[in-house]
Every structure is written in C-alpha cells, then in structure tokens.
Design an enzyme around this catalytic site. Structure first.
Site, PDB file in Angstrom:
ATOM      1  N   SER A 145      12.970 -19.255   6.980  1.00  0.00           N
ATOM      2  CA  SER A 145      13.703 -20.398   6.445  1.00  0.00           C
ATOM      3  C   SER A 145      14.573 -20.993   7.562  1.00  0.00           C
ATOM      4  O   SER A 145      14.068 -21.249   8.660  1.00  0.00           O
ATOM      5  CB  SER A 145      14.515 -19.970   5.229  1.00  0.00           C
ATOM      6  N   ASP A 312       5.211 -22.784  -1.578  1.00  0.00           N
ATOM      7  CA  ASP A 312       6.509 -23.158  -1.009  1.00  0.00           C
ATOM      8  C   ASP A 312       6.660 -24.676  -1.027  1.00  0.00           C
ATOM      9  O   ASP A 312       5.960 -25.385  -0.310  1.00  0.00           O
ATOM     10  CB  ASP A 312       6.614 -22.616   0.420  1.00  0.00           C
ATOM     11  N   HIS A 345       9.235 -20.301  -1.827  1.00  0.00           N
ATOM     12  CA  HIS A 345       9.920 -20.174  -0.543  1.00  0.00           C
ATOM     13  C   HIS A 345      10.587 -18.817  -0.371  1.00  0.00           C
ATOM     14  O   HIS A 345      10.644 -18.277   0.737  1.00  0.00           O
ATOM     15  CB  HIS A 345      10.963 -21.285  -0.410  1.00  0.00           C
ATOM     16  N   ASP A 346      11.080 -18.248  -1.457  1.00  0.00           N
ATOM     17  CA  ASP A 346      11.775 -16.958  -1.383  1.00  0.00           C
ATOM     18  C   ASP A 346      10.838 -15.765  -1.303  1.00  0.00           C
ATOM     19  O   ASP A 346      11.311 -14.618  -1.305  1.00  0.00           O
ATOM     20  CB  ASP A 346      12.684 -16.778  -2.602  1.00  0.00           C
TER      21      ASP A 346
END
Length: 367
Positions: A145, A312, A345-346
């Site tokens: 990220s 994502d 995304h996580d």
C-alpha cells in the site's frame, strides 16, 4: 504496556521535498533478528497509512503485529536470516515526528504548521534512520500500500543502496479514483466542527469526521464479494428501534461502526490528513523529468517482487502490471503475481495462504 519501539533523532534542519523544513526529526522503529556485517541482511519495511512500526511480536512486545504471519523465525521474512527494520512513517502519530508532535519553536503541537508531507520525505527519513544505525546498504526494501509506494520511491531515490524490492498492492502514482476517494475522506474530517481548523487539543479532535472517513476506507479496503460472504443481509438483534427510524439494522453496519470508532480513538486527525494527501501527491515520474520510464531507469535492483489482488479497488492490477513492466524494461528480474483473493486491498494483511508462500519463495531465492 510493553513497548518495543526505539527512537532515532535525525539532526536538523530537515528540508522537506515540497518546501519547508523541520528543526529536527524523531523516527520510531522496531527491529527483529540480528544485524550482520554492514547491513547486508537488513530488510527495510515501510508501513501503510495507519499502522505503527509494530509489524510483529517480539520479546520486548509480545502482542501480535500487523504482519504477524509474515515476520519471525521460520516465517516468510525469516528473522533467523534477516534483520528487519520497520519504520513508523514521518508524519504519523506513533512515535515519529508528525503534526501531533511538539513544535520546539512554540511548545505546542505542530498541527497545520507542519510542512506539506510527501512520500519522499517518509523515505528520506527512513534512509536517515538506517544510516544512523550504521546501515548504508540493505538487502531488501519492502512495503505494501503506502509502504509499497515508499519502497518504490526509495529504489528511485537511492540507487546502489539495496539489492531487491518487494512492492505489494502499490503503484507508481495515485489514480483519479483514489485521489477523489481520499479527498472525500479528508473533507469528512475537515467538515467536523471539532476539527477546528486543525487546532483541536491533544487527544481530542474530529472523532465523527474520522469515523466517517474510516468507514469509507473500510468499504474500499475489502471487496463486495467478501462483504457478501461475511455478512450477507444479517440483521442485528433488537434492531427494530421505533424511536429511531435510522438506527443500525445490519451486521455490516455494526462492524464498520466498531472498527471506525476504534480507529478514530487511536489515530490523530491531522496526521491522517497529511499522510492521506502524501499518497495523492506521489508520482514517480517527478524523478524522471515527467517520465515514468526515465524515473524507473534509476532503479538498479537485481530482483523485484510485484504483486496485486484481483479485487483491489484502490491499487488495481493494471497498476501492478505497469510497475512490473517498467522494472523489467529497466533490467530488473521481476517476479509478478496476480492473487485471486476476495479480501481486496487489505488481503496482504489477512490472506496468509496466498501471500506467505509468495514472499517466502521470493526471499528463498535471494542470495
């Protein structure tokens, strides 16, 4: 409470990438493993926007870290082999100098007197911390990220000081979508009257605005498919509140509210605003006179791991492919992965089944 943080004081004045300076800088960091030689086994780890430097448990702090499954003896980032240094970002609120820190000139928090923050400033401070530790050359620069942006910026800014790169769910620049999203999050914070133009008391501030910003973030950190699998349309028990027609009715609302309140209580709002904007401003092309290709040609890594996730929204796969292709054209041997996780995304934080083997294999072949 146990605290494994250590601190390095960087002498000032520290000039910032987009203007202004800080009279001095403190960088908080944590380490795992033993340093060998001049740092040839060092792995420099950058964090995302919200985590501290506590990436994994240790004797000094046995609480689980945000990348617990990845770092430790016998784990993918094996601390019997690597000396891992996790840096708390400049501008954050977990020990490194940031808007919530005391300005020595006034005796009050910097607040909005803190200079504009850039990814480049985070990276330069981390580089200064490494050199203060006697480490001029690291084995690997890694991050996910915002941390992946940091790793890429480090590679461009300091060629010859690292061997390999790990960039996970990151990008060479922010897209209009993510810029717009983070702008709305920042607006939610600044629209809260408790923000008070940034001049709130320490420990206080725009809790409601931060809560809304975090809820919007949580929504985009995961995927619609995961939300469906985790919560479906499950309702809260006793949610039929006739006195409040807009009372929470669904489990997903309760989850987001609890997570957002926890974040708002622990993260300083001004620090959030500065770090969020830094992500928007980052553009590797600035290091190549407007050309991404020219910027990436400055990178002299031997190998790079570039990975992204199919679900994502924030750093889509096309941005991962772009980074991988640019690195390949620059002569870097790239290991590229598109992971089919539903966790968005996580995923790098929670999907150990996909991420752990990938990182382990990459580092196992890194001499």
């Amino acid at each position: 409470m146990p605290d494994a943080r250590r601190f390095i004081e960087l002498p000032g004045p520290v000039r910032m990438y987009r203007g202004g300076e800080l009279p001095s800088v403190t960088i908080a960091y944590e380490t795992w493993g033993e340093l060998r030689g001049q740092g040839d086994n060092a792995l420099l780890l950058f964090t995302g926007l919200s985590p501290s430097a506590h990436a994994a448990s240790s004797m000094a702090d046995p609480s689980p870290g945000w990348w617990e499954y990845m770092i430790g003896p016998g784990k993918p980032i094996d601390t019997e082999r690597f000396f891992v240094i996790a840096i708390n970002s400049l501008g954050s609120c977990f020990g490194s100098t940031g808007p919530a820190s005391i300005n020595p000139a006034t005796g009050q928090p910097y607040r909005l007197d803190f200079p504009k923050l850039s990814v480049e400033d985070i990276v330069a401070a981390a580089r200064g911390a490494c050199r203060a530790l006697g480490i001029d050359h690291v084995h690997t620069v890694a991050g996910a990220s915002l941390g992946g942006m940091d790793a890429l910026a480090y590679a461009v800014m300091y060629p010859g000081t690292y061997r390999d790169i790990i960039s996970i769910s990151a990008a060479a620049h922010a897209t209009p979508f993510t810029i717009a999203l983070r702008s709305i999050q920042r607006e939610a914070v600044r629209a809260d009257p408790a923000w008070a133009g940034g001049n709130y008391a320490p420990g206080e501030g725009p809790k409601d605005g931060m809560r809304v910003a975090r809820q919007l973030g949580i929504l985009t950190y995961r995927s619609a498919e995961e939300w469906l699998q985790r919560f479906d349309r499950e309702r809260l028990e006793g949610s039929d509140d006739s006195a409040n027609p807009f009372a929470m009715a669904f489990q997903v609302q309760s989850y987001m509210e609890a997570n957002a309140r926890k974040f708002a209580d622990r993260f300083d709002a001004n620090c959030y605003l500065y770090l969020s904007q830094a992500m928007d401003l980052f553009d590797m092309a600035e290091h190549g006179d407007g050309s991404l290709e020219a910027a990436v040609r400055r990178i002299d890594a031997k190998r790079a791991l570039v990975a992204g996730v199919t679900t994502d929204w924030l750093f889509p796969l096309w941005q991962q492919r772009q980074v991988a292709e640019l690195l390949e054209h620059a002569g870097v041997a790239v290991s590229y992965h598109e992971l089919g996780s539903i966790q968005g995304h996580d995923a790098f934080l929670v999907d150990s089944e996909r991420f752990a083997p990938m990182v382990a294999e990459f580092l196992a072949h890194s001499s």
